[in-house]
Design an enzyme around this catalytic site. Sequence first.
Site, PDB file in Angstrom:
ATOM      1  N   LYS A   4     -50.249  -8.875 -25.548  1.00 55.77           N
ATOM      2  CA  LYS A   4     -51.608  -9.301 -25.891  1.00 55.77           C
ATOM      3  C   LYS A   4     -52.587  -8.927 -24.771  1.00 55.77           C
ATOM      4  O   LYS A   4     -52.213  -8.904 -23.587  1.00 55.77           O
ATOM      5  CB  LYS A   4     -51.596 -10.819 -26.125  1.00 55.77           C
ATOM      6  CG  LYS A   4     -52.898 -11.428 -26.624  1.00 55.77           C
ATOM      7  CD  LYS A   4     -52.677 -12.918 -26.877  1.00 55.77           C
ATOM      8  CE  LYS A   4     -53.951 -13.657 -27.223  1.00 55.77           C
ATOM      9  NZ  LYS A   4     -53.703 -15.106 -27.424  1.00 55.77           N
ATOM     10  N   SER A  43     -52.778 -20.648 -30.575  1.00 56.46           N
ATOM     11  CA  SER A  43     -52.952 -19.198 -30.686  1.00 56.46           C
ATOM     12  C   SER A  43     -51.687 -18.393 -30.923  1.00 56.46           C
ATOM     13  O   SER A  43     -51.760 -17.186 -31.138  1.00 56.46           O
ATOM     14  CB  SER A  43     -53.663 -18.658 -29.441  1.00 56.46           C
ATOM     15  OG  SER A  43     -54.975 -19.152 -29.373  1.00 56.46           O
ATOM     16  N   SER A  81     -55.399 -16.875 -31.456  1.00 54.88           N
ATOM     17  CA  SER A  81     -55.993 -15.655 -30.969  1.00 54.88           C
ATOM     18  C   SER A  81     -55.013 -14.497 -30.811  1.00 54.88           C
ATOM     19  O   SER A  81     -55.428 -13.389 -30.475  1.00 54.88           O
ATOM     20  CB  SER A  81     -56.662 -15.938 -29.613  1.00 54.88           C
ATOM     21  OG  SER A  81     -55.714 -16.345 -28.645  1.00 54.88           O
TER      22      SER A  81
END
Length: 506
Positions: free
Chosen positions: A119, A217, A193
């Site tokens: 990420k 997330s 996220s």
Amino acid sequence: MTNSTEPAQSEATTSAGQHTRSEATSAGQPAQSEATRAAGRRVHAFTDDALGDLDATGVAAAIRDGSISAAEAVGAAIARSAAVEGELHGLVRDDFDRARRRASEPRPGAFSGVPSALKDNVHVAGLAMTEGSAAFPTTPVAKDDALVQQFLGTGLIPIGTTTMPEFGWTASTETLRGDTHNPWHTGYSSGGSSGGSAAYVAAGVVPIAHGNDGGGSIRIPASACGLVGLKPTRGRLRTPEADRTMPVRIVSNSVLARSVRDVAGFFADAERSYRNRTLPPIGLVDRPTQRRLRVGLMLDSPAAPPTDPVVRAGVEDFGRLLESLGHTVEPYAAPVPEFFADDFASYWRLLALLGSRMGRQMFGEGFDRSKLEPLTDYLASDGLRTLAKAPVFLPRLLASSAASRLAFRRGPDLVLTPVLTQATPQLGFLGADVDPAVHFQRLLDLCGFTPLANASGGPAISLPAGQNADGVPFGAMLSATHGAERLLLEVALQVEAARPFPRIQD
């Protein structure tokens, strides 16, 4: 293996009822336009290549026995990314050349040679870290942070970094520069996220990918994309330096995967290089639990509006599955104080204020505050107004850790809840161009369950529980006391064996 000979499959969702949103699914969400419905497609990259339809454990086994090479596995992932990226938009920066070099001599580990992704909010040597924001400098960082080193130590080979909303503030991976689409139906959010990682795993580009979770997330994108997403106990994995300096350490790093055994295998192997001695070891979880557990069922959040009917029905059905496996499931009311939601929201605002006002000190001279998105500016402005309350809400959030331990000591072994109060939202519901005050209220109403484990530091796992009328997944969440990841994974294995998770390629 699938029968397809193409590197990707895009399927129009034309089965009966899939283009008619139920009243339950649309509760609280704007009506989807005809154009969005027409454009919505199921997109995946599963094909008859080196990766086939194997999970990460299966790919690693195929590399070990010589059925495929690491180079072939990484090459297939790169080809799959090229095939679907134009529709999913899940990759921020590719690292294809280095991935190919690493595949020529893969590091040892349980997942040696298996392609993956990281990420865009961890330090990866040679790549910029921009946290989903145009405000960040694009200067490559000098070295891998501690978490990335532990991730690479399992043998995984990242092909790039994946998308996220700015700073990870919201539960959908949408920015002013573009949105990440859900591979199950491209008119929907992939969650946030860690939405780029979730989209790439669900679509079959890579079998496993990094994510992290500061308010849901990992669990929210896992829910949206039909994956397994474990938020571990605070401190379970190595902690990046920036996270160690947070007033309340709400962020935990982990992975998203299509199988429980992949998540279990990752944590078992990660313990080889680092184990937090304050927590019981997880070890290798390779068989379902034999215990009969007490499970508390909480269908409505104490911090948000009532759960919508489609999600409620899915989680109730999940509870019945647990009962059929020998567990006792009973209604439960978590002892969550009325002020919790306001305290957690205030902490979000405080973090936005710090990131906005101290961006250059924290992220480098190239940080350009004028390029921040409206939601960040809104949260930062609110953070300035609520700063005086920090001596009240920070200690209360810190105290939630002890309160959670006590609640589990006196109560059930596990707590079963929805992941979100509504089914997976359409793109635009949490869009970057939505009025930020409206956006933030929608976010608070949607995320009524996940922040509890972030404040307390306890573990929680999202597992597939159902689909909406358009075939988009949503999850159920099981939470446990600190250090009980092994129990969560054992129950997850039991659930997966009893009711295999839907596959996007079927």
